[in-house]
Design an enzyme around this catalytic site. Structure first.
Site, PDB file in Angstrom:
ATOM      1  N   PHE A   1       8.904  -3.425  -3.764  1.00  0.00           N
ATOM      2  CA  PHE A   1       7.485  -3.688  -3.017  1.00  0.00           C
ATOM      3  C   PHE A   1       6.752  -3.795  -4.531  1.00  0.00           C
ATOM      4  O   PHE A   1       6.831  -3.027  -5.327  1.00  0.00           O
ATOM      5  CB  PHE A   1       7.346  -2.420  -2.088  1.00  0.00           C
ATOM      6  CG  PHE A   1       6.200  -2.640  -1.681  1.00  0.00           C
ATOM      7  CD1 PHE A   1       5.964  -3.351  -0.310  1.00  0.00           C
ATOM      8  CD2 PHE A   1       4.994  -2.026  -1.937  1.00  0.00           C
ATOM      9  CE1 PHE A   1       4.775  -3.605   0.448  1.00  0.00           C
ATOM     10  CE2 PHE A   1       3.834  -2.077  -1.366  1.00  0.00           C
ATOM     11  CZ  PHE A   1       3.630  -2.851  -0.037  1.00  0.00           C
TER      12      PHE A   1
ATOM     13  N   TYR B   1       4.199   7.034   7.308  1.00  0.00           N
ATOM     14  CA  TYR B   1       3.173   6.194   8.366  1.00  0.00           C
ATOM     15  C   TYR B   1       4.081   5.013   9.178  1.00  0.00           C
ATOM     16  O   TYR B   1       3.518   4.487  10.041  1.00  0.00           O
ATOM     17  CB  TYR B   1       2.046   5.519   7.909  1.00  0.00           C
ATOM     18  CG  TYR B   1       1.884   4.832   6.614  1.00  0.00           C
ATOM     19  CD1 TYR B   1       2.185   3.529   6.563  1.00  0.00           C
ATOM     20  CD2 TYR B   1       1.632   5.582   5.302  1.00  0.00           C
ATOM     21  CE1 TYR B   1       2.362   2.851   5.237  1.00  0.00           C
ATOM     22  CE2 TYR B   1       1.653   4.846   4.278  1.00  0.00           C
ATOM     23  CZ  TYR B   1       2.139   3.505   4.161  1.00  0.00           C
ATOM     24  OH  TYR B   1       2.389   3.101   2.825  1.00  0.00           O
TER      25      TYR B   1
ATOM     26  N   ARG C   1       8.584 -10.983  10.203  1.00  0.00           N
ATOM     27  CA  ARG C   1       9.554  -9.770  10.217  1.00  0.00           C
ATOM     28  C   ARG C   1       9.305  -9.012  11.462  1.00  0.00           C
ATOM     29  O   ARG C   1       8.233  -8.846  11.970  1.00  0.00           O
ATOM     30  CB  ARG C   1       8.871  -9.020   9.104  1.00  0.00           C
ATOM     31  CG  ARG C   1       9.664  -7.808   8.595  1.00  0.00           C
ATOM     32  CD  ARG C   1       9.004  -7.278   7.501  1.00  0.00           C
ATOM     33  NE  ARG C   1       7.854  -6.403   7.641  1.00  0.00           N
ATOM     34  CZ  ARG C   1       7.246  -5.542   6.892  1.00  0.00           C
ATOM     35  NH1 ARG C   1       8.045  -5.204   5.672  1.00  0.00           N
ATOM     36  NH2 ARG C   1       6.197  -5.130   7.285  1.00  0.00           N
TER      37      ARG C   1
ATOM     38  N   ASP D   1      13.170   4.474  -3.496  1.00  0.00           N
ATOM     39  CA  ASP D   1      11.944   4.483  -2.338  1.00  0.00           C
ATOM     40  C   ASP D   1      12.515   4.330  -1.298  1.00  0.00           C
ATOM     41  O   ASP D   1      13.312   3.257  -0.895  1.00  0.00           O
ATOM     42  CB  ASP D   1      11.233   3.350  -2.769  1.00  0.00           C
ATOM     43  CG  ASP D   1       9.821   3.218  -1.984  1.00  0.00           C
ATOM     44  OD1 ASP D   1       9.894   3.650  -0.976  1.00  0.00           O
ATOM     45  OD2 ASP D   1       8.656   2.643  -2.718  1.00  0.00           O
TER      46      ASP D   1
HETATM   47  C1  LIG Z   1       4.887   0.509   2.545  1.00  0.00           C
HETATM   48  C2  LIG Z   1       5.567   0.694   1.071  1.00  0.00           C
HETATM   49  C3  LIG Z   1       4.566   1.260  -0.025  1.00  0.00           C
HETATM   50  C4  LIG Z   1       2.933   1.387   0.244  1.00  0.00           C
HETATM   51  O1  LIG Z   1       2.548   2.533  -0.651  1.00  0.00           O
HETATM   52  P1  LIG Z   1       1.341   3.296  -0.267  1.00  0.00           P
HETATM   53  O2  LIG Z   1       0.941   3.901  -1.540  1.00  0.00           O
HETATM   54  O3  LIG Z   1       1.466   4.416   0.928  1.00  0.00           O
HETATM   55  O4  LIG Z   1       0.051   2.449   0.207  1.00  0.00           O
HETATM   56  C5  LIG Z   1       5.181   1.199  -1.297  1.00  0.00           C
HETATM   57  N1  LIG Z   1       6.416   0.960  -1.410  1.00  0.00           N
HETATM   58  C6  LIG Z   1       7.195   0.526  -0.685  1.00  0.00           C
HETATM   59  C7  LIG Z   1       8.772   0.126  -0.908  1.00  0.00           C
HETATM   60  C8  LIG Z   1       6.721   0.266   0.841  1.00  0.00           C
HETATM   61  O5  LIG Z   1       7.578  -0.206   1.607  1.00  0.00           O
END
Ligand SMILES: *Cc1c(COP(=O)(O)O)cnc(C)c1O
Length: 404
Positions: free
Chosen positions: A120, A216, A363, A191
Site C-alpha cells: 500500500f 476499520y 474491487r 501489514d
Molecule cells: C488501509 C491501509 C492503510 C491505511 O493506513 P491508515 O494510516 O490507517 O490510513 C495502510 N496500509 C495498508 C496495507 C492498508 O490496506
C-alpha cells in the site's frame, strides 16, 4: 485462547449484529466495515457514565489506561498473538513507521528494506521518509510480489510486506517467507490491514517479528478506528521504538526528562489513547463471540469462489485480477476493465457498493459476517447491467471523484 470447533459460527446472528441500510449490497467491508447495531446506545451509555460522571477519574476507575492492552489482546486472538504482545493506538501508517524504525535498529549493519510493488502506498511513503530521516544510506527495494522470495539474502535488513495485496487480493506465504527471512537474519514486518478478521493468520506460529494492522476494515471498528501493533515475545523487551511518547515510558507519571522504555508491548504506545475509538472497536469485536475466524475464512472462500464463477459466466469481457486458488488470496476479489471506474460508479448508483483502484481495478470485498449468497447473485446481475449501459460514454464519469 482455545478456539471453538469448526462450524461454531451462526451467520444469521452475525448478520443481525450489524446495521445495513435496506436494499444495499455492501461489498466494501475491506475499506470500512458496517456499524454494529448496539454501538450507538453503548457508546452513549459509556460516555455518559464514564466521561460524564467520572471525568478525569475515569482513566483509573473506568480503566481507560489499560484499554489499549485489553483490546489488543482481543485482536491478538484473531491473529495468533499471545496475550501481552499486541497494543492498540495511533493509525496504521504510524504503526508501520514505528515497526520499521524498531526493526532497522535490530540490524544496524544492513542497508536494504525489501518490499513489493503490491504494498500500500502509505507503507512505502512512511518507509521512504523514515529511511531519509535515519540518513544512513538505506535503500527501499521494491520488487514484484513474485520476486520477494528470491531477493531475500544477507544484505537485507528488513522484509516489510502487506500480506494481502490491497488491489488484487494476492496473498503472500507468510510462514515460508518468515522461515527464509530468519535463516538470512532478516527482520520481518507484516501489514495485516486486509488479513485481520478476514483470513486465518498465525503471527507467533509463523515466527513473524512484527505485525501491524488497522481495525476499520474487516474488524468494523468505524471510521478512524485505531491501529494495532504486534511484537514477538522473543524481542518485545529489547525493541527500541523510533517514536517515544510519554505513554511508552516505564513510568509516565514520574515525568522524567529522559526516556526509559516501558515493559514489553507497553513501549510501543506513544501518546494518549483514542478512548472513544477504543470503545467503538471493543463493541465491534463482540461479534467474535458469535464467530470464529476459521469459519469466516472458509465461508469467504466459498463466496468469492461463487462470485468469480458467476462473473466469468455472465461478464466474460472483464478479466479476473485475483488469484484463482482461494488459499492464495484474501477475502476480496478484483476484476479489470479499461472502463472500470465508470462501471463501478454505476454499480454504486444502483446500490451495489464496491470500490475502484487505479488504473483499472474493480474491487469487491466479501465479509461473511454480513455478506451471504444473495449479495453474490445481486452483484453479478448488477455488474452485467452496469456494463450493458456503457456508462463510460457518459460525460459524468470522465472526471474521477475525490474518494474512489
Ligand atoms: C488501509 C491501509 C492503510 C491505511 O493506513 P491508515 O494510516 O490507517 O490510513 C495502510 N496500509 C495498508 C496495507 C492498508 O490496506
Amino acid at each position: 485462547m482455545k478456539q471453538p470447533a469448526a462450524g461454531f459460527t451462526n451467520f444469521e446472528l452475525t448478520r443481525e449484529f450489524f446495521h445495513l441500510p435496506p436494499g444495499l449490497t455492501y461489498l466494501d467491508g475491506n475499506s470500512l466495515g458496517p456499524l454494529p447495531r448496539k454501538l450507538p446506545a453503548s457508546i452513549n451509555r459509556v460516555l455518559a457514565e464514564q466521561w460524564g460522571e467520572l471525568l478525569i477519574g475515569a482513566w483509573e476507575q473506568a480503566e481507560w489506561m489499560v484499554q489499549p492492552f485489553r483490546t489488543g489482546d482481543r485482536i491478538g486472538d484473531l491473529i495468533g498473538a499471545p496475550p501481552g504482545t499486541v497494543v492498540v493506538g495511533d493509525t496504521l501508517s504510524v504503526k508501520v513507521y514505528q515497526a520499521l524504525g524498531a526493526a532497522l535498529a535490530m540490524n544496524p549493519g544492513r542497508r536494504i528494506v525489501l518490499t513489493d510493488s503490491g504494498n500500500f502506498p502509505s507503507d512505502l511513503y512512511m518507509a521512504e521518509a523514515l529511511l531519509k530521516t535515519v540518513g544512513e544510506g538505506h535503500q527501499l527495494k521494491v520488487v514484484p510480489p513474485t520476486e520477494v522470495c528470491a531477493q531475500l539474502n544477507e544484505d537485507v535488513a528488513v522484509l516489510m510486506l502487506t500480506e494481502v495485496d490491497y488491489r488484487t487480493g494476492r496473498r503472500h506465504e507468510m510462514t515460508t517467507l518468515n522461515k527464509i527471512a530468519r535463516e538470512c537474519g532478516v527482520i520481518t514486518i507484516w501489514d495485516l490491514a486486509h488479513s485481520v478478521g478476514a483470513i486465518e493468520v498465525d503471527v507467533s506460529g509463523s515466527n513473524a517479528d512484527f505485525a501491524v494492522g488497522c481495525t476499520y476494515k474487516y474488524l468494523n471498528g468505524g471510521p478512524g478506528a485505531p491501529a494495532f501493533i504486534y511484537v514477538s515475545k522473543a524481542i518485545i523487551d529489547s525493541v527500541e521504538s523510533p517514536l517515544t511518547g510519554w505513554l511508552g515510558h516505564s513510568a509516565p507519571f514520574k515525568f522524567s526528562p529522559s526516556y526509559d522504555p516501558g515493559p514489553g508491548i507497553a513501549r510501543m504506545r506513544i501518546g494518549t489513547p483514542p478512548v472513544v475509538g477504543l470503545f467503538a472497536l471493543d463493541v465491534a469485536l463482540d461479534v467474535w463471540e458469535l464467530a470464529t475466524i476459521g469459519d469466516v475464512a472458509q465461508r469467504a472462500a466459498e463466496l468469492t469462489q461463487s462470485f468469480i464463477a458467476g462473473v466469468e459466466r455472465t461478464c466474460p469481457e472483464i478479466e479476473l485480477a485475483s488469484p484463482r486458488d482461494p488459499a492464495s488470496r484474501g477475502s476480496h476479489v478484483s476484476f479489470r476493465h479499461p472502463e472500470g471506474y465508470a462501471i463501478m460508479r454505476t454499480l454504486i448508483a444502483n446500490r451495489v457498493i464496491g470500490d475502484f483502484r487505479e488504473p483499472d481495478i474493480m474491487r469487491f470485498g466479501f465479509a461473511p459476517l454480513y455478506n451471504g449468497d444473495g449479495c453474490v447473485s445481486t452483484a453479478i446481475q448488477e455488474l452485467r447491467k452496469a456494463i450493458d449501459l456503457k456508462p463510460w460514454e457518459s460525460e459524468c464519469f470522465k472526471v474521477r471523484a475525490a474518494v474512489t
